[in-house]
Design a protein around this motif. Structure first.
Motif, short mmCIF file in Angstrom:
data_model
loop_
_atom_site.label_atom_id
_atom_site.label_comp_id
_atom_site.label_asym_id
_atom_site.label_seq_id
_atom_site.Cartn_x
_atom_site.Cartn_y
_atom_site.Cartn_z
N LEU B 169 0.83 -1.20 0.00
CA LEU B 169 0.00 0.00 0.00
C LEU B 169 0.87 1.26 0.00
CD1 LEU B 169 -2.34 -1.99 0.61
CD2 LEU B 169 -3.28 -0.27 2.12
N ALA B 170 1.96 1.21 0.76
CA ALA B 170 2.86 2.37 0.79
C ALA B 170 3.51 2.57 -0.57
CB ALA B 170 3.90 2.17 1.88
N ALA B 171 3.93 1.48 -1.19
CA ALA B 171 4.60 1.58 -2.49
C ALA B 171 3.66 2.16 -3.55
CB ALA B 171 5.10 0.21 -2.93
N ALA B 172 2.38 1.85 -3.43
CA ALA B 172 1.41 2.35 -4.42
C ALA B 172 0.86 3.71 -4.01
CB ALA B 172 0.26 1.34 -4.56
N ARG B 173 1.37 4.23 -2.92
CA ARG B 173 0.96 5.55 -2.40
C ARG B 173 -0.56 5.61 -2.22
NH1 ARG B 173 5.21 8.99 -2.69
NH2 ARG B 173 6.93 8.38 -4.04
N VAL B 174 -1.06 4.59 -1.61
CA VAL B 174 -2.50 4.52 -1.34
C VAL B 174 -2.76 5.02 0.07
CG1 VAL B 174 -4.44 2.94 -1.02
CG2 VAL B 174 -2.87 2.59 -2.91
N ARG B 175 -3.74 5.85 0.22
CA ARG B 175 -4.08 6.36 1.57
C ARG B 175 -4.59 5.21 2.44
NH1 ARG B 175 -8.68 8.00 4.52
NH2 ARG B 175 -10.15 7.54 2.85
N LEU B 176 -4.08 5.18 3.66
CA LEU B 176 -4.58 4.15 4.58
C LEU B 176 -5.87 4.65 5.23
CD1 LEU B 176 -1.51 2.71 6.56
CD2 LEU B 176 -2.79 1.68 4.70
N PRO B 177 -6.97 3.97 5.03
CA PRO B 177 -8.21 4.43 5.65
C PRO B 177 -8.20 4.14 7.15
CG PRO B 177 -8.56 2.32 4.60
CD PRO B 177 -7.14 2.71 4.30
N THR B 178 -8.95 4.91 7.89
CA THR B 178 -9.10 4.67 9.33
C THR B 178 -10.59 4.52 9.63
OG1 THR B 178 -9.34 7.02 9.82
CG2 THR B 178 -7.10 6.12 9.81
N ALA B 179 -10.87 4.17 10.89
CA ALA B 179 -12.28 4.03 11.27
C ALA B 179 -12.99 5.38 11.17
CB ALA B 179 -12.40 3.47 12.68
N ARG B 180 -12.26 6.46 11.40
CA ARG B 180 -12.87 7.80 11.30
C ARG B 180 -12.98 8.24 9.85
NH1 ARG B 180 -12.29 10.76 16.44
NH2 ARG B 180 -12.63 12.68 15.29
N GLU B 181 -12.01 7.86 9.04
CA GLU B 181 -12.03 8.24 7.63
C GLU B 181 -11.88 6.98 6.76
OE1 GLU B 181 -10.11 12.05 6.31
OE2 GLU B 181 -9.09 11.73 8.21
N ARG B 194 -4.87 0.47 -8.28
CA ARG B 194 -3.49 0.95 -8.20
C ARG B 194 -2.56 -0.11 -7.62
NH1 ARG B 194 -4.38 6.62 -5.31
NH2 ARG B 194 -2.13 6.50 -5.06
N LEU B 195 -3.11 -0.99 -6.84
CA LEU B 195 -2.28 -2.04 -6.23
C LEU B 195 -2.07 -3.23 -7.16
CD1 LEU B 195 -3.90 -1.90 -2.70
CD2 LEU B 195 -1.44 -1.64 -3.14
N TYR B 280 -1.74 -11.11 -3.33
CA TYR B 280 -2.86 -10.20 -3.12
C TYR B 280 -2.45 -9.13 -2.12
CZ TYR B 280 -4.62 -14.89 -4.10
OH TYR B 280 -4.77 -16.15 -4.59
N ALA B 281 -2.76 -7.89 -2.45
CA ALA B 281 -2.38 -6.80 -1.54
C ALA B 281 -3.38 -6.65 -0.41
CB ALA B 281 -2.29 -5.49 -2.32
N MET B 282 -4.65 -6.96 -0.69
CA MET B 282 -5.69 -6.82 0.35
C MET B 282 -6.62 -8.04 0.32
SD MET B 282 -6.83 -2.82 -0.13
CE MET B 282 -7.34 -2.96 -1.84
N VAL B 283 -7.08 -8.44 1.49
CA VAL B 283 -8.06 -9.53 1.58
C VAL B 283 -9.13 -9.17 2.60
CG1 VAL B 283 -8.40 -12.01 1.87
CG2 VAL B 283 -6.18 -11.18 1.17
N PRO B 284 -10.38 -9.03 2.18
CA PRO B 284 -11.46 -8.82 3.17
C PRO B 284 -11.69 -10.11 3.96
CG PRO B 284 -12.12 -8.11 0.96
CD PRO B 284 -10.88 -8.93 0.81
N LEU B 285 -11.52 -10.01 5.27
CA LEU B 285 -11.64 -11.20 6.12
C LEU B 285 -12.33 -10.83 7.43
CD1 LEU B 285 -8.03 -12.68 5.77
CD2 LEU B 285 -10.11 -13.71 4.87
N PHE B 301 6.64 -9.81 7.92
CA PHE B 301 5.50 -9.45 7.07
C PHE B 301 4.73 -8.31 7.75
CE2 PHE B 301 1.05 -9.96 5.72
CZ PHE B 301 1.22 -9.90 4.35
N ASP B 302 4.58 -7.20 7.02
CA ASP B 302 3.99 -6.00 7.61
C ASP B 302 2.55 -5.86 7.12
OD1 ASP B 302 3.69 -3.67 8.95
OD2 ASP B 302 4.90 -2.45 7.60
N TRP B 303 1.62 -6.05 8.02
CA TRP B 303 0.21 -6.01 7.62
C TRP B 303 -0.56 -5.04 8.52
CZ3 TRP B 303 -3.68 -7.73 11.04
CH2 TRP B 303 -3.20 -8.32 12.20
N VAL B 304 -1.74 -4.69 8.05
CA VAL B 304 -2.57 -3.77 8.81
C VAL B 304 -4.03 -4.15 8.60
CG1 VAL B 304 -2.61 -2.11 6.88
CG2 VAL B 304 -3.09 -1.31 9.19
N ALA B 305 -4.84 -4.00 9.64
CA ALA B 305 -6.28 -4.27 9.53
C ALA B 305 -7.02 -2.96 9.28
CB ALA B 305 -6.78 -4.93 10.82
N LEU B 306 -7.68 -2.88 8.14
CA LEU B 306 -8.38 -1.65 7.74
C LEU B 306 -9.89 -1.85 7.86
CD1 LEU B 306 -6.35 -0.97 4.46
CD2 LEU B 306 -5.90 -0.08 6.75
#
Lengths: 280, 442
Positions: B169-181, B194-195, B280-285, B301-306
């Motif tokens: 996500l960082a390499a593709a310069r994608v904004r990381l969404p948050t619970a507020r945004e 983009r990914l 896969y860059a993202m997986v809805p789980l 492995f660097d992951w984040v829950a969005l």
């Protein structure tokens, strides 16, 4: 190509087909074996390897830590062993009568046995459940053994009757001519020849009961009485997610009795049904 | 129900007989039930607690809590009985019919309807302590309320999130969404595009079971699919709001090719190797998959829950079917059983159970616990979503299991793979679906 060459090619083809079939049969077991020794990071990789790169016993340790596998195996051994023994004890004389005394009644009984295999199990479990309840055998291993015996008896009977028919009637007649009584003939002549069949039938019943899940799940309530297949499902969570390493380790342990039994007995099964039948 | 769905309290009182989901187990159990008189399991001394905890930490937490209860209540002992998610429905149904049901029952709210309508579960309305009643928000109670009666205490819930590879996500310069945004569905599609580079897909949708995922996520766009009329009967309508999420997924798979077609038939766990391997860059789980990721991901492995994408106006609602604790109707010591449930679901204990299962508690005090507010492993993002979770749209629709298995699952699978178009999907969901539901509502 000359006939000899064609024959060799055909033989090679047969061996290749057999090899392919054996690989097909062995694949799940080999994969289970490999999975049981893999650490978690090797279980979820895009390029799975046949052999664990960093083999670990951790899955076995966790499996034993998290679930009472030894107790479950003991429960399974007890119920399956008793079911096999009782089934064979009941089925052997019945099969002999069905095979040797071909009256209208025995033909009807044979037909009934075959037809009964087509019945859904619900027709069996309802009366069994009532009987078990009446005799306070719910949540009792003895009740489960009873169910397994009833469930496996038709097939055991069918199997054994085939073995009895394969024993030449002339051997029994010869024994009678030599002065052996009915009981002596059965014990000294027929029973030894039937031994491989009895063993095979017992093995079939044992493995059926060892692997059975639903009756064990429903009839045994207490945790300390649960059998191996029921305990194995405890490694599976919501949406089918599994704790794969410990599950594979536990499943591997669960297959061992069957493998050991087959290894121990298979020579006896295939060792010639009529070995020693020649009268000296 | 929020989101414009129906109000369970308006439905008719439950009839005595349940609809049958599993033919064999049900038929056998029905025969047994007709002939065997009821038997209170509590007669044998202690109360039996059927738990479906399965992860190591969760089993440990449950057993510890049972031990603590037993130490403090020697005259009201509870026996821990390990159950399994894979077989709980058949096991319970047979146990209920045979008069051998456990006293306290752990299950999922979407599995309760048959048992509730069948009269197998106790109405907890008069048993619930005020504390517990206040702790769980009304939309939580709604998930276990059928015909105006409460048949379970919802205590753990699982939102669907997006597990993402932070490096990609960082390499593709994608904004990381948050619970507020959070992302909108359009932003999510853009990010997936983009990914998508080389052998890497932007997203993998594990849609082996496509129906609940689609329906639950569609709440964010106002989709509800099931509509209850004034006569109490439910009909299916597939409106523009219901179409947004299915079409977004299909576009990613078929038109934009930013989602892997191969994963449509996979379960969530099946996609993890590809996730770890940058396929896969993202997986809805589901939220609890974090535990699998922590356990199985390769070192570093660097992951984040969005949070899942939001609908119009930042609507982040999604449907859930929480895990519940119920009491069998045959239990003769219901007050004692309820006291145990109340103990088990004290805020501190609820936190222990939630941490053990990597899930969200339903209780508001438990949700505020600092242990569940840590950013580590996505806990904070998850707890921030808790207020948006609602009862799954099909929660108490009779005939839903048959509709799902026979009509909706194959229809959605064909739609997502591109085999049928939007019109055909609507026809099958609505026409075939209403025929199925009608049989249950005569």
């Amino acid at each position: 190509m000359p006939r000899r060459g064609r024959r060799r090619a055909a033989r090679a083809g047969q061996y290749l087909a057999l090899l392919g079939y054996l690989v097909f049969l062995a694949f799940p077991l080999l994969w289970l074996l490999s999975t049981a020794f893999k650490p978690p990071t090797e279980l979820a990789t895009l390029h799975p390897t046949w052999l664990p790169e960093r083999p670990t016993l951790d899955n076995f340790r966790r499996a034993f830590d998290e679930q009472p596998l030894l107790r479950a195996a003991g429960n399974s051994l007890l119920t399956a062993g008793c079911a096999a023994a009782v089934s064979v004890l009941i089925a052997t004389p019945m099969a002999y009568v069905m095979a040797r005394h071909r009256s209208a009644l025995s033909r009807a009984a044979t037909g009934w046995v075959v037809v009964s295999q087509a019945f859904p199990f619900v027709l069996v479990i309802i009366p069994l459940f009532l009987i078990l309840k009446e005799f306070r055998l719910i949540d009792e291993p003895a009740g489960l053994v009873l169910v397994y015996v009833v469930w496996s008896l038709p097939f055991a009977l069918w199997m054994l009757a085939g073995y009895v028919r394969a024993v030449p009637r002339e051997l029994e007649e010869a024994a009678a001519v030599d002065g052996a009584g009915r009981l002596r003939t059965l014990v000294s002549v027929t029973a030894p020849l039937l031994a491989p069949g009895i063993v095979a039938t017992a093995l079939f019943t044992f493995i059926t009961a060892w692997n059975e899940f639903f009756f064990a799940l429903v009839l045994l309530k207490s945790p300390e009485k649960q059998t191996m297949p029921v305990v194995l499902t405890h490694f599976i969570g919501t949406e089918g997610v599994a704790d794969l390493g410990p599950l594979a380790a536990a499943a591997l342990l669960a297959t061992l009795p069957s493998l050991v039994l087959f290894a121990f007995i298979q020579r006896r099964i295939t060792g010639g049904l009529l070995a020693g039948a020649v009268k000296h | 129900m929020a989101g414009g769905s129906y109000d369970p309290a308006r439905t008719a009182p439950p009839p005595r007989r349940p609809s049958r989901r599993r033919l064999l187990g049900v038929a056998g159990a029905a025969g047994v039930g007709a002939l065997v008189p009821g038997c209170a399991s509590g007669d044998r001394g202690g109360l039996r607690f059927l738990s479906l905890a399965w992860q190591r930490e969760s089993v440990r937490a449950n057993k510890e809590l049972v031990a603590e209860w037993n130490a403090a209540h020697p005259r009201s002992r509870v026996t821990y009985v390990q159950g399994s998610w894979a077989s709980v429905h058949d096991q319970l149904l047979t146990s209920f019919e045979g008069g051998e049901a456990p006293d306290i029952i752990h299950d999922a709210s979407d599995d309760l309807a048959d048992f509730a309508y069948g009269g197998y579960l106790a109405d907890l309305g008069g048993l619930l302590a005020d504390r517990l009643r206040r702790e769980i928000p009304p939309h939580g109670w709604q998930t276990a309320t059928f015909g105006g009666r409460v048949y379970g205490v919802p205590f753990l819930q699982e939102p669907r999130m997006i597990m993402a590879n932070r490096r990609l996500l960082a390499a593709a310069r994608v904004r990381l969404p948050t619970a507020r945004e959070p992302w909108t569905w359009e932003e999510f599609a853009d990010a997936a595009g983009r990914l998508t580079r080389g052998a890497t897909y932007g997203v993998a949708w594990p849609l082996k079971e496509p129906v609940s995922a689609t329906l639950n996520l569609s709440l964010s766009t106002g989709g509800r699919l099931f509509h209850r009329g004034d006569d109490g009967k439910v009909t299916i309508r597939y409106t523009a709001r219901d179409r947004v999420v299915p079409n977004a997924i299909r576009d990613q798979v078929v038109r934009e090719r930013s989602a892997s077609r191969a994963t449509l038939g996979m379960s969530g766990a099946d996609t993890l190797p590809g996730f770890f391997g940058d396929r896969y860059a993202m997986v809805p789980l589901g939220f609890s998959y974090r535990q699998q990721i922590v356990q199985q991901a390769p070192h570093g492995f660097d992951w984040v829950a969005l949070p899942a994408p939001a609908g119009p106006g930042g609507d982040q609602r999604q449907g859930v079917s929480p895990q519940t604790l119920s009491i069998a109707a045959d239990c003769r010591r219901k007050e004692e059983a309820m006291a145990f449930v109340d103990f088990l679901l004290r805020p501190a204990n609820m936190v222990r159970l939630a941490r053990g299962d990597w899930l969200l508690p339903t209780g508001t005090t438990a949700l505020a616990d600092p242990a569940l507010r840590t950013p580590r492993h996505g806990w904070a993002t998850g707890t921030a979503l808790a207020g948006h979770l609602r009862s799954a749209p099909a929660q108490s629709v009779r005939g839903y299991p048959e509709w799902k298995d026979k009509v909706a699952t194959p229809a959605f699978q064909e739609f997502y793979s591109g085999a049928i178009d939007d019109g055909e999907l609507r026809d099958r969901l609505v026409s075939d679906g209403n025929l199925v539901l009608a049989r249950y509502q005569r």
